[in-house]
Scaffold this motif. Structure first.
Motif, PDB file in Angstrom:
ATOM      1  N   ARG A  75      -5.054  -4.476 -16.804  1.00 24.22           N
ATOM      2  CA  ARG A  75      -5.855  -5.455 -15.629  1.00 24.22           C
ATOM      3  C   ARG A  75      -5.016  -6.385 -14.923  1.00 24.22           C
ATOM      4  N   ALA A  76      -3.907  -6.599 -15.117  1.00 20.82           N
ATOM      5  CA  ALA A  76      -3.144  -7.655 -14.299  1.00 20.82           C
ATOM      6  C   ALA A  76      -2.573  -6.676 -13.175  1.00 20.82           C
ATOM      7  N   GLY A  92      -0.743 -14.881 -11.863  1.00 19.35           N
ATOM      8  CA  GLY A  92       0.434 -13.954 -11.834  1.00 19.35           C
ATOM      9  C   GLY A  92       0.012 -13.046 -10.899  1.00 19.35           C
ATOM     10  N   PRO A  93      -1.223 -12.111 -10.993  1.00 18.41           N
ATOM     11  CA  PRO A  93      -1.043 -11.076  -9.958  1.00 18.41           C
ATOM     12  C   PRO A  93      -0.999 -11.490  -8.628  1.00 18.41           C
ATOM     13  N   VAL A  94      -1.956 -12.689  -8.271  1.00 13.80           N
ATOM     14  CA  VAL A  94      -1.752 -13.224  -6.991  1.00 13.80           C
ATOM     15  C   VAL A  94      -0.553 -13.517  -6.392  1.00 13.80           C
ATOM     16  N   LEU A 152      -4.016  -4.027 -11.912  1.00 13.45           N
ATOM     17  CA  LEU A 152      -5.056  -3.900 -11.126  1.00 13.45           C
ATOM     18  C   LEU A 152      -5.381  -4.985  -9.890  1.00 13.45           C
ATOM     19  N   GLY A 153      -5.293  -6.139 -10.780  1.00  7.27           N
ATOM     20  CA  GLY A 153      -5.557  -7.582 -10.017  1.00  7.27           C
ATOM     21  C   GLY A 153      -4.378  -7.625  -8.758  1.00  7.27           C
ATOM     22  N   VAL A 154      -3.179  -7.093  -9.104  1.00  6.78           N
ATOM     23  CA  VAL A 154      -2.023  -7.228  -8.169  1.00  6.78           C
ATOM     24  C   VAL A 154      -2.744  -6.401  -6.887  1.00  6.78           C
ATOM     25  N   LEU A 155      -3.255  -5.183  -6.985  1.00  2.00           N
ATOM     26  CA  LEU A 155      -3.868  -4.571  -5.827  1.00  2.00           C
ATOM     27  C   LEU A 155      -4.965  -5.303  -5.442  1.00  2.00           C
ATOM     28  N   GLU A 156      -5.719  -5.847  -5.976  1.00  3.09           N
ATOM     29  CA  GLU A 156      -7.037  -6.583  -5.332  1.00  3.09           C
ATOM     30  C   GLU A 156      -6.527  -7.657  -4.833  1.00  3.09           C
ATOM     31  N   ALA A 157      -5.478  -8.587  -5.403  1.00  7.91           N
ATOM     32  CA  ALA A 157      -5.037  -9.822  -4.527  1.00  7.91           C
ATOM     33  C   ALA A 157      -4.361  -9.322  -3.381  1.00  7.91           C
ATOM     34  N   MET A 158      -3.526  -8.239  -3.313  1.00  7.06           N
ATOM     35  CA  MET A 158      -3.143  -7.550  -1.937  1.00  7.06           C
ATOM     36  C   MET A 158      -4.230  -7.548  -0.813  1.00  7.06           C
ATOM     37  N   ARG A 159      -5.183  -6.870  -1.314  1.00  5.01           N
ATOM     38  CA  ARG A 159      -6.547  -6.717  -0.405  1.00  5.01           C
ATOM     39  C   ARG A 159      -6.995  -8.251   0.045  1.00  5.01           C
ATOM     40  N   HIS A 160      -7.058  -9.046  -0.741  1.00  3.87           N
ATOM     41  CA  HIS A 160      -7.503 -10.313  -0.369  1.00  3.87           C
ATOM     42  C   HIS A 160      -6.423 -10.965   0.655  1.00  3.87           C
ATOM     43  N   ILE A 161      -5.201 -10.638   0.335  1.00  2.86           N
ATOM     44  CA  ILE A 161      -4.123 -11.450   1.135  1.00  2.86           C
ATOM     45  C   ILE A 161      -4.094 -10.750   2.599  1.00  2.86           C
ATOM     46  N   ARG A 162      -4.289  -9.545   2.616  1.00  2.00           N
ATOM     47  CA  ARG A 162      -4.247  -8.801   3.888  1.00  2.00           C
ATOM     48  C   ARG A 162      -5.381  -9.145   4.722  1.00  2.00           C
ATOM     49  N   ARG A 163      -6.784  -9.283   4.244  1.00  2.00           N
ATOM     50  CA  ARG A 163      -7.703  -9.839   4.922  1.00  2.00           C
ATOM     51  C   ARG A 163      -7.884 -11.302   5.357  1.00  2.00           C
ATOM     52  N   PHE A 164      -7.230 -12.107   4.483  1.00  2.00           N
ATOM     53  CA  PHE A 164      -7.194 -13.593   4.894  1.00  2.00           C
ATOM     54  C   PHE A 164      -6.082 -14.125   5.558  1.00  2.00           C
ATOM     55  N   ARG A 165      -5.056 -13.491   5.343  1.00  2.00           N
ATOM     56  CA  ARG A 165      -3.686 -13.686   5.953  1.00  2.00           C
ATOM     57  C   ARG A 165      -3.312 -15.203   6.007  1.00  2.00           C
ATOM     58  N   PRO A 166      -3.041 -15.687   4.725  1.00  2.00           N
ATOM     59  CA  PRO A 166      -2.602 -16.975   4.337  1.00  2.00           C
ATOM     60  C   PRO A 166      -1.276 -17.363   4.902  1.00  2.00           C
ATOM     61  N   ALA A 191      -9.371  -8.763 -10.989  1.00  2.00           N
ATOM     62  CA  ALA A 191      -9.108  -8.664 -12.450  1.00  2.00           C
ATOM     63  C   ALA A 191      -7.988  -9.076 -12.793  1.00  2.00           C
ATOM     64  N   SER A 192      -7.732  -9.522 -14.082  1.00  2.00           N
ATOM     65  CA  SER A 192      -6.534 -10.098 -14.652  1.00  2.00           C
ATOM     66  C   SER A 192      -6.644  -9.993 -16.352  1.00  2.00           C
TER      67      SER A 192
END
Length: 366
Positions: free
Chosen positions: A76-77, A105-107, A79-93, A58-59
């Motif tokens: 929404r931004a 911004g949130p990512v 909320l987007g930060v929290l969702e982006a943190m989940r993607h980053i923890r899963r993907f481990r870029p 979300a953003s």
């Protein structure tokens, strides 16, 4: 190596991101990529077609909006930060790459919180809010124009690199372009495009100017945007058999290759493409963009003699016709533009940006 890419809302943020992704895969075929965007932005349609894995958050925007819309966008931004943190923890870029737009911004904020290195690619001479705010934490900020430097924090690590352009733009041949559009090699071809969505006032004054042109063997390819196609078609009526009207062009590399001159807005991607094609052009910056960044882009080219720039406010068809006649028929004017565009062009920008990103990822993996 794993690379998380974000940027969206407009093609000007999405296509440079895709060009960088393509270059990363060319440099490292084993690289893993994930693109993070919104479910409602243009990236949701464009990115999956490219074959990249796509995830959403979300953003919402806050710039230039009313109080209620700002509050909604801010929520929404967050909320987007929290969702982006989940993607980053899963993907481990190893690196997070942002090209702008409110989805970035949130990512980028999530990357900062989780201490993942980030890089930014800015397309405009006047950078967007997201990139300006995140620049102080970035390992590198790639900018296409030196004029952008004044708008970033003093400690930002700026790297001059052009906007990434699809290799097809440079590779398309004049012969193939003319054949694709059904044009004679002897024709004098003008391409008109007011952005992927079109632009009402731009289209109106462009059509009026075309009807005033007195150029031998003139052929015009006018890309109106789907919203304005019928309106422009009615404006030309039966007075312009030399005009090919298109609501949208899916083969822009061939369209650029076929052209002798152009009339465009001043979006960053369009300017990068005309630089690569060395296409003499008249630019009418959109007055309806944040921070008037299109005029900043256009003036960067104008100062170097690479384009003619006209403001939309008060622009007459006669003045525009005069400028178009110059780029179509005055070889001295067109020649100076081509030389200036050649100096600005950076067809290897995507690969150079990718090389530096790979180096940053390598340091991260040690």
């Amino acid at each position: 190596m794993r690379y998380l890419i974000t940027g969206g809302g407009t093609g000007g943020h999405i296509y440079p991101a895709l060009s960088i992704a393509r270059s990363l895969k060319e440099l490292d075929p084993e690289a893993e990529l994930l693109y993070v965007g919104t479910a409602t932005g243009r990236e949701a349609q464009i990115v999956p077609r490219s074959g990249l894995p796509f995830a959403t958050i979300a953003s919402g925007g806050v710039v230039g909006l009313g109080l209620r819309q700002k509050l909604r966008g801010g929520f929404r931004a967050a909320l987007g930060v929290l969702e982006a943190m989940r993607h980053i923890r899963r993907f481990r870029p190893h690196v997070v790459i942002g090209t702008g737009g409110f989805v970035a911004g949130p990512v980028l904020a999530a990357a900062r919180v989780l201490r993942v290195p980030m890089v930014i690619q800015e397309q405009n001479a006047f950078p967007g809010v997201t990139n300006r705010l995140a620049a102080r934490w970035a390992e590198a900020v790639f900018v296409p124009y030196e004029e952008a430097r004044a708008h970033f924090p003093a400690r930002a690590r700026l790297v001059r690199a052009g906007n990434p352009v699809r290799p097809e733009v440079a590779e398309a041949t004049r012969e193939a372009g003319r054949a694709a559009l059904g044009l004679d090699p002897r024709d004098r071809v003008l391409v008109i495009m007011g952005g992927s969505g079109g632009a009402r006032d731009f289209n109106r004054v462009a059509a009026e100017a075309v009807l005033r042109l007195q150029v031998d063997r003139l052929r015009v390819v006018h890309i109106t945007g789907e919203r304005y196609f019928e309106q422009v078609k009615a404006q030309y009526g039966d007075r312009a058999p030399f005009v090919t009207l298109l609501p949208y062009a899916h083969n822009m590399p061939e369209v650029y290759a076929a052209a002798d001159a152009g009339l465009f807005r001043a979006g960053a991607l369009t300017l990068a493409e005309i630089q690569v094609r060395r296409l003499p052009s008249v630019l009418i910056p959109s007055p309806n963009v944040t921070h008037n960044h299109q005029e900043w882009n256009a003036r960067s080219l104008e100062r170097r003699g690479a384009a003619l720039v006209l403001r939309e406010a008060g622009l007459t068809a006669d003045a525009l016709a005069q400028a178009l006649t110059a780029v179509l028929t005055d070889e001295a004017v067109a020649g100076r533009m081509r030389a200036a565009l050649a100096e600005l062009a950076d067809p290897d920008a995507g690969r150079e940006i990718a090389r530096q990103i790979v180096a940053i990822a390598g340091r991260r993996s040690r």
